[in-house]
Design a protein around this motif. Structure first.
Motif, PDB file in Angstrom:
ATOM      1  N   LEU A 231       4.507   7.499   0.626  1.00 34.53           N
ATOM      2  CA  LEU A 231       4.988   7.349   1.157  1.00 34.53           C
ATOM      3  C   LEU A 231       4.341   5.399   1.133  1.00 34.53           C
ATOM      4  CD1 LEU A 231       5.346   7.183   4.389  1.00 34.53           C
ATOM      5  CD2 LEU A 231       3.524   7.627   5.000  1.00 34.53           C
ATOM      6  N   SER A 232       5.018   4.483   1.798  1.00 36.78           N
ATOM      7  CA  SER A 232       4.473   3.530   1.411  1.00 36.78           C
ATOM      8  C   SER A 232       4.353   2.129   2.373  1.00 36.78           C
ATOM      9  CB  SER A 232       4.842   2.516   0.036  1.00 36.78           C
ATOM     10  OG  SER A 232       6.570   2.693   0.071  1.00 36.78           O
ATOM     11  N   GLY A 233       4.704   1.225   2.288  1.00 40.05           N
ATOM     12  CA  GLY A 233       4.344   0.443   3.774  1.00 40.05           C
ATOM     13  C   GLY A 233       3.614  -0.457   3.561  1.00 40.05           C
ATOM     14  N   ASP A 234       3.193  -1.268   3.830  1.00 40.21           N
ATOM     15  CA  ASP A 234       2.881  -2.519   4.784  1.00 40.21           C
ATOM     16  C   ASP A 234       1.625  -2.299   5.043  1.00 40.21           C
ATOM     17  OD1 ASP A 234       4.663  -4.556   3.421  1.00 40.21           O
ATOM     18  OD2 ASP A 234       5.182  -5.121   5.406  1.00 40.21           O
ATOM     19  N   GLY A 235       0.158  -2.995   4.748  1.00 38.84           N
ATOM     20  CA  GLY A 235      -0.876  -2.715   5.124  1.00 38.84           C
ATOM     21  C   GLY A 235      -0.835  -2.561   7.384  1.00 38.84           C
ATOM     22  N   ALA A 236      -1.070  -1.959   8.049  1.00 39.20           N
ATOM     23  CA  ALA A 236      -1.250  -1.646   9.230  1.00 39.20           C
ATOM     24  C   ALA A 236      -0.015  -0.845   9.755  1.00 39.20           C
ATOM     25  CB  ALA A 236      -1.511  -2.896  10.283  1.00 39.20           C
ATOM     26  N   ALA A 237       0.791  -0.533   8.804  1.00 43.04           N
ATOM     27  CA  ALA A 237       2.448  -0.735   9.103  1.00 43.04           C
ATOM     28  C   ALA A 237       2.004   1.499   9.921  1.00 43.04           C
ATOM     29  CB  ALA A 237       3.227  -0.518   8.105  1.00 43.04           C
ATOM     30  N   GLY A 238       1.366   2.230   9.664  1.00 41.15           N
ATOM     31  CA  GLY A 238       1.490   3.097  10.736  1.00 41.15           C
ATOM     32  C   GLY A 238       1.223   4.270   9.345  1.00 41.15           C
TER      33      GLY A 238
ATOM     34  N   GLU B 153       0.978  -1.301   0.579  1.00 36.03           N
ATOM     35  CA  GLU B 153       0.121  -0.294  -0.015  1.00 36.03           C
ATOM     36  C   GLU B 153       1.063   1.114  -0.205  1.00 36.03           C
ATOM     37  OE1 GLU B 153      -3.019   0.029   2.998  1.00 36.03           O
ATOM     38  OE2 GLU B 153      -3.843  -2.057   3.168  1.00 36.03           O
ATOM     39  N   SER B 154       0.202   2.630  -0.696  1.00 33.06           N
ATOM     40  CA  SER B 154       1.416   3.367  -0.742  1.00 33.06           C
ATOM     41  C   SER B 154       0.396   5.035  -0.839  1.00 33.06           C
ATOM     42  CB  SER B 154       1.959   3.424  -1.923  1.00 33.06           C
ATOM     43  OG  SER B 154       1.034   3.874  -2.692  1.00 33.06           O
ATOM     44  N   VAL B 155       0.855   5.592  -0.031  1.00 36.24           N
ATOM     45  CA  VAL B 155      -0.010   7.423  -0.187  1.00 36.24           C
ATOM     46  C   VAL B 155       1.014   8.672  -0.357  1.00 36.24           C
ATOM     47  CG1 VAL B 155      -0.713   8.891   1.267  1.00 36.24           C
ATOM     48  CG2 VAL B 155      -1.387   6.670   1.818  1.00 36.24           C
ATOM     49  N   VAL B 156      -0.086   8.955  -1.244  1.00 35.68           N
ATOM     50  CA  VAL B 156       1.241   9.940  -2.306  1.00 35.68           C
ATOM     51  C   VAL B 156       0.711  11.410  -2.008  1.00 35.68           C
ATOM     52  CG1 VAL B 156       0.867  11.612  -4.566  1.00 35.68           C
ATOM     53  CG2 VAL B 156       0.994   9.090  -4.616  1.00 35.68           C
ATOM     54  N   VAL B 157       1.423  12.100  -1.178  1.00 35.27           N
ATOM     55  CA  VAL B 157       1.603  13.663  -0.632  1.00 35.27           C
ATOM     56  C   VAL B 157       1.730  14.519  -0.949  1.00 35.27           C
ATOM     57  CG1 VAL B 157       2.811  15.126   1.041  1.00 35.27           C
ATOM     58  CG2 VAL B 157       1.913  12.680   1.713  1.00 35.27           C
ATOM     59  N   ASN B 158       1.251  15.407  -1.961  1.00 36.05           N
ATOM     60  CA  ASN B 158       1.197  17.055  -2.279  1.00 36.05           C
ATOM     61  C   ASN B 158       1.668  17.822  -1.967  1.00 36.05           C
ATOM     62  OD1 ASN B 158       1.663  18.329  -5.206  1.00 36.05           O
ATOM     63  ND2 ASN B 158      -0.325  18.156  -5.300  1.00 36.05           N
ATOM     64  N   SER B 159       2.595  18.486  -1.800  1.00 32.97           N
ATOM     65  CA  SER B 159       2.696  19.666  -1.257  1.00 32.97           C
ATOM     66  C   SER B 159       2.335  20.753  -2.242  1.00 32.97           C
ATOM     67  CB  SER B 159       4.154  19.595  -0.485  1.00 32.97           C
ATOM     68  OG  SER B 159       4.823  19.441  -1.412  1.00 32.97           O
TER      69      SER B 159
END
Length: 169
Positions: A57-64, A1-7
């Motif tokens: 920002l990426s990481g396994d599920g439930a990684a925070g 899973e990953s999350v994209v952050v846009n500043s």
């Protein structure tokens, strides 16, 4: 899973692109760079989150990942530190989630507030959108192969134009 952050705050187009004839490819020689100062990079969080760029920002599920992002949102809104780093450009934030419902966001922000000694009143500039269980597609490819923004993207863009966030997470 990953999350994209846009500043936000997109930098201006390069001079070469602006001076190129319409429809042509702006080609520049690296030697031209010797004539100008190296432009400074703008950082939301120095050496971690650049302004005017997408950050993954990426990481396994439930990684925070969500907790880390909410801590970043909190720090940008409250002008406090984030993971030991300062926030260079504090201000409003939009946090969009496709997983956490309003109650979960409430619980997580309450925990962050308890840890930092802040209150929900301090977070007035933290705007969140919970789309848990809803269609969250921001762009779709048409039959012609062109990727186009969806109505949801357009609504998010309208919200961003109104709120003027320093960060969309």
């Amino acid at each position: 899973e990953s999350v994209v952050v846009n500043s936000l705050k997109t930098p201006p187009f390069a001079d070469a692109a602006a001076s190129a004839p319409k429809g042509s490819l702006a080609v520049a020689s690296a030697a031209e760079l010797a004539e100008v100062d190296v432009p400074p990079r703008r950082w939301l969080v120095p050496d971690r989150v650049p302004m005017a760029a997408h950050t993954l920002l990426s990481g396994d599920g439930a990684a925070g990942k969500t907790t880390i992002l909410l801590q970043l949102c909190h720090a940008v809104v409250c002008n406090s530190d984030w993971l030991g780093s300062i926030i260079n450009e504090p201000g409003p934030v939009i946090f969009l989630t496709a997983e956490e419902d309003r109650d979960e966001i409430h619980r997580r922000l309450a925990a962050i507030n308890a840890h930092t000694g802040s209150s929900f009143a301090d977070l007035a500039a933290l705007h969140f959108i919970s789309l848990a269980g809803e269609d969250t597609i921001l762009a779709a490819t048409g039959r012609d192969g062109i990727v186009r923004p969806t109505a949801l993207f357009q609504k998010l863009e309208e919200a961003a134009q109104h709120i003027r966030p320093k960060l969309i997470a």
